[in-house]
Design a protein around this motif. Structure first.
Motif: not given
Length: 272
Positions: A185-192, A212-213
């Protein structure tokens, strides 16, 4: 007689890991044997000292069985299922006395190291957190003991056994398990992209994309570099320490093009 876990018998384990496992088990046992109040509550936990020690003894036995090839089901890898499995195991295991639990913690740590040294380092095993190489299982055992050993030390008002060298030996487990404990839920909108560098040595990179990580070597130009004191790193990773207090004490330094990404990093993962 010297415990088997105090030495790296055949070199199947990374250098120093067997000794660190043995020393940590002995130090936890010493905490219990020094007149520990087994009914005292553990800070930040619903367990007493006796329950936490019983969990450690059972977990060490589970790791020893896994290392010896005796697979045992234990949850499905999610934090909720592992918590339920822990409570079920504790309900079925009535021992809460200090001396028997101290002896079991040491004996099962020894048994795990003995079994691991008979396997190839890259030979796979199936653990409560998914498949791992044998040497990563040893790192898992050490990480688990350090986390609960820290809890016991705090509850009993004594010094903990986490140090920079032992934290370095937990990194194989941490790097393996991080993608498996991602909070989607916390990684869905993140690109870093992150570079994590521990003071005094130890580093890895974390890339977040499309929910995904992935974990590997530090990227050449990370968005955010987090430099962190090793003990603080482990305590934060295990949910024993908050980011705000670590920043206030100067245990974390941040660099890079997007330093505002640093506060988001710990929340990307759920400690198992």
């Amino acid at each position: 007689m010297e415990s088997v876990a105090g030495q790296d018998v055949r070199g199947a384990l990374p250098q120093g890991l067997g000794a660190a496992i043995g020393d940590t088990a002995q130090e936890i046992a010493a905490l219990l044997r020094q007149g520990a109040d087994m009914a005292r509550p553990v800070p930040g936990s619903q367990w007493s000292v006796g329950q936490a020690a019983a969990h450690l003894a059972l977990a060490n036995e589970l790791m020893a069985d896994i290392a010896a090839g005796r697979g045992r089901p234990y949850g499905d890898g999610t934090p909720q299922s592992l918590a339920a499995a822990n409570e079920e195991a504790l309900a079925e295991f009535g021992e809460r006395r200090a001396e028997p639990l101290a002896a079991m913690i040491v004996a099962q740590a020894d048994a795990c190291v003995t079994a691991l040294t008979k396997r190839g380092a890259q030979e796979g095993v199936v653990t409560p957190l998914g498949p791992m190489d044998s040497d990563v299982l040893g790192s898992y055992l050490l990480t688990h003991m350090l986390g609960h050993g820290y809890d016991l030390a705090r509850a009993l008002g004594r010094g903990h056994m986490i140090d920079r060298v032992r934290v370095g030996l937990t990194l194989p487990f941490m790097i393996t398990v991080m993608p498996r404990v991602t909070d989607t839920a916390r990684t869905a909108s993140l690109r870093a992209s992150y570079a994590i560098r521990l003071w005094g040595g130890g580093q890895f990179g974390v890339a977040v994309a499309d929910g995904a990580v992935s974990v590997g070597p530090p990227p050449g130009r990370p968005d955010c570099t987090i430099l962190i004191e090793p003990v603080t790193f482990l305590l934060m990773a295990l949910g024993r320490c908050g980011q705000a207090s670590a920043l206030a004490r100067g245990r974390i330094l941040v660099r890079g093009r997007k330093p505002w990404l640093a506060p988001r990093f710990p929340a990307l993962f759920t400690a198992p």
